[in-house]
Design an enzyme around this catalytic site. Structure first.
Site, PDB file in Angstrom:
ATOM      1  N   HIS A  42       0.823  -1.215   0.000  1.00 35.47           N
ATOM      2  CA  HIS A  42       0.000   0.000   0.000  1.00 35.47           C
ATOM      3  C   HIS A  42       0.857   1.266   0.000  1.00 35.47           C
ATOM      4  CE1 HIS A  42      -4.068  -1.673   0.212  1.00 35.47           C
ATOM      5  NE2 HIS A  42      -3.532  -2.637   0.925  1.00 35.47           N
ATOM      6  N   THR A  43       2.027   1.169  -0.549  1.00 37.54           N
ATOM      7  CA  THR A  43       2.899   2.342  -0.686  1.00 37.54           C
ATOM      8  C   THR A  43       2.903   2.859  -2.120  1.00 37.54           C
ATOM      9  OG1 THR A  43       4.719   0.792  -0.958  1.00 37.54           O
ATOM     10  CG2 THR A  43       4.474   1.801   1.214  1.00 37.54           C
ATOM     11  N   ALA A 132      -6.315 -14.202  -6.703  1.00 35.06           N
ATOM     12  CA  ALA A 132      -5.688 -14.588  -5.432  1.00 35.06           C
ATOM     13  C   ALA A 132      -4.736 -13.510  -4.921  1.00 35.06           C
ATOM     14  CB  ALA A 132      -4.932 -15.905  -5.600  1.00 35.06           C
ATOM     15  N   GLY A 133      -4.611 -12.421  -5.656  1.00 34.91           N
ATOM     16  CA  GLY A 133      -3.701 -11.366  -5.216  1.00 34.91           C
ATOM     17  C   GLY A 133      -2.288 -11.548  -5.745  1.00 34.91           C
ATOM     18  N   LEU A 134      -2.103 -12.448  -6.703  1.00 30.73           N
ATOM     19  CA  LEU A 134      -0.776 -12.615  -7.308  1.00 30.73           C
ATOM     20  C   LEU A 134      -0.733 -11.939  -8.681  1.00 30.73           C
ATOM     21  CD1 LEU A 134      -0.108 -16.314  -6.232  1.00 30.73           C
ATOM     22  CD2 LEU A 134       0.661 -14.205  -5.128  1.00 30.73           C
ATOM     23  N   SER A 137      -4.182 -10.394 -13.258  1.00 34.94           N
ATOM     24  CA  SER A 137      -4.699  -9.339 -14.146  1.00 34.94           C
ATOM     25  C   SER A 137      -3.550  -8.581 -14.811  1.00 34.94           C
ATOM     26  CB  SER A 137      -5.615  -8.382 -13.384  1.00 34.94           C
ATOM     27  OG  SER A 137      -4.942  -7.749 -12.327  1.00 34.94           O
ATOM     28  N   GLU A 169      -5.755  -0.786 -17.053  1.00 30.03           N
ATOM     29  CA  GLU A 169      -6.504  -1.352 -15.913  1.00 30.03           C
ATOM     30  C   GLU A 169      -7.323  -0.262 -15.221  1.00 30.03           C
ATOM     31  OE1 GLU A 169      -4.339  -4.217 -13.607  1.00 30.03           O
ATOM     32  OE2 GLU A 169      -6.120  -4.757 -12.443  1.00 30.03           O
ATOM     33  N   ASP A 181       2.200  -3.740  -9.933  1.00 24.86           N
ATOM     34  CA  ASP A 181       1.947  -5.058 -10.521  1.00 24.86           C
ATOM     35  C   ASP A 181       2.378  -5.130 -11.976  1.00 24.86           C
ATOM     36  OD1 ASP A 181       0.783  -5.311  -8.069  1.00 24.86           O
ATOM     37  OD2 ASP A 181      -1.275  -5.503  -8.808  1.00 24.86           O
ATOM     38  N   TYR A 231     -10.095  -0.219  -0.623  1.00 21.53           N
ATOM     39  CA  TYR A 231      -8.913   0.310  -1.304  1.00 21.53           C
ATOM     40  C   TYR A 231      -9.092   1.797  -1.601  1.00 21.53           C
ATOM     41  CZ  TYR A 231      -5.184   0.403  -4.877  1.00 21.53           C
ATOM     42  OH  TYR A 231      -4.063   0.682  -5.614  1.00 21.53           O
TER      43      TYR A 231
END
Ligand code: ADP
Ligand code: MG
Length: 395
Positions: A42-43, A132-134, A137, A169, A181, A231
């Site tokens: 979250h930076t 799953a957060g990996l 996308s 995105e 990401d 978020y």
């Protein structure tokens, strides 16, 4: 749903299926990996530092240009096709074609930025777990970008590719993401994590130890429900903190500009909740920089402590963890040989990342699932991973 195949057979699979579907050979083959963030959570929307690695799971796209302006796509993970025209790119609204929005998004952004696009037949096959957060996308977007670039004969700098994927995105898919990401998927380096300055987009590849320690990802299999609204709330809280701190520190633009000392000096001007949110970001930036120093000095113990502190801060100050992530972190830390464990990604579900002494990995795999299941009733998935190369054209 995922097809667990090794590299070579996945390539054979996708090329065979492409030929069967389109009656021709693919002339383009690209891959883009998912990622795991080791520290710096979250930076990235606070202009701060992140320290992710690309993982050895990726999205493959096999493609061949078409002479018309159609894109015909097929997702092997869903056994679904989707067709659109480059003349008028609209998001797919029907549920079973939603996956094609990442491909549409990249075509859209290439067009928006005045870069060429070419009609194409394509097939996708991924083994990054979805949702799953990996960052499956980002892998989809970056791979699609490479495929379109190859089709149109464009050379895209990897940083440009990452920025295009981020814009796609944000503006087409409609998720207000940071740059991490897409950046790590496009620029990751084998056996390295990247310290990325998300303001300047400069980065340093830092070698990971090649023996003795292993990155282990554990998926809580908890569906991330709240993630989008929370978020956006966190982003707004960070902006609010900057606004208030600006009265005392007029030169700051983002929380990244606030030093620990300045934060302590002026923190009492912030409302209690905003103060904790800002404290997470300010301390997380400091932890991220320190973790890189520790890693370079070979001090894995310190690195692990910083991961643990990061989790604590995300849990109590930023409040983006959840019962399942906490249970997984606790289970991981109960294994001797685990240097540190933390949630990774946006939170509210998704995965944890642990740094594990290699000789303890087997024990981790045997014991953590049972401990986690006892605590939550859920069955986790464990991925032992290595840092992989970023996106590539393979053909
Ligand atoms: P995450 O990025 O954490 O994996 P997201 O919800 O951001 O989760 O993205 C997941 C979505 O990306 C999937 O629902 C699907 O639409 C798309 N996607 C990812 N991998 C593939 C794939 N191999 N084939 C088709 N679509 C995919
Ligand atoms: Mg995503």
């Amino acid at each position: 749903m995922l097809i667990p195949l090794n590299g070579t057979s996945r390539i054979t699979e996708i090329e065979t299926r492409f030929t069967a579907l389109f009656g021709m050979q693919p002339t383009i083959l690209v891959r883009a990996p998912g990622r795991v963030n080791l520290i710096g959570e979250h930076t990235d929307y606070n202009d701060g530092f992140v320290f992710p690695a690309a993982i050895d799971r990726d999205v493959l796209i096999a493609a061949a240009p078409r002479t018309d302006r159609q894109v015909r796509a097929y997702a092997l993970n869903f056994n679904q096709s989707s067709t659109f025209t480059l003349e008028d790119i609209q998001p797919a609204t029907e549920g079973r074609e939603r996956w094609s929005n990442y491909i549409r998004a990249m075509a859209w952004v290439l067009h928006e930025e005045g870069l060429g696009t070419q009609g194409m037949n394509c097939v996708t096959l991924g083994d990054v777990p979805l949702g799953a957060g990996l960052s499956s996308s980002a892998a989809m977007l970056v791979a699609s970008g490479l495929a379109f670039a190859a089709g149109a004969g464009l050379e895209l700098e990897p940083v440009r590719l990452a920025l295009l994927a981020q814009r796609a995105e944000r503006e087409f898919v409609g998720v207000n993401v940071g740059i991490m990401d897409q950046f790590i998927s496009a620029l990751g380096q084998k056996d390295h994590a990247l310290l990325i300055d998300t303001r300047s987009l400069t980065y340093e590849a830092v070698p990971l130890p090649q023996s003795g320690v292993t990155i282990v990802i554990a998926d809580t299999n908890k569906k991330r429900g709240l993630v989008d609204s929370e978020y956006n709330t966190r982003r707004a809280e960070c902006e609010r903190a900057v606004e208030i701190l600006k009265e005392s520190l007029p030169e700051i633009i983002a929380l990244r500009d606030v030093s620990l000392a300045d934060f302590e000096r002026y923190a009492d001007r912030l409302p209690e909740e905003t103060r904790r949110r800002a404290r997470h970001v300010v301390t997380e930036d400091a932890r991220t920089l320190e973790s890189v120093t520790a890693l370079k000095a070979g001090d894995i113990t310190r690195f692990g402590q910083l991961m643990n502190e990061s989790h604590y801060s995300l849990q109590h100050d930023y409040e983006v963890s959840c019962r399942e992530l906490d249970a997984m972190v606790e289970a991981a830390r109960s294994i001797e040989g685990v240097y540190g464990a933390r949630m990774t990604g946006a939170g509210f579900g998704g995965c944890t990342v642990s740094l594990v002494a290699t000789e303890a990995v087997e024990k981790f795999q045997q014991e953590v699932p049972a401990l986690y299941k006892q605590a939550t009733g859920l069955t986790p998935a464990i991925y032992v991973t290595t840092a992989a190369q970023g996106a590539q054209r393979l053909k």
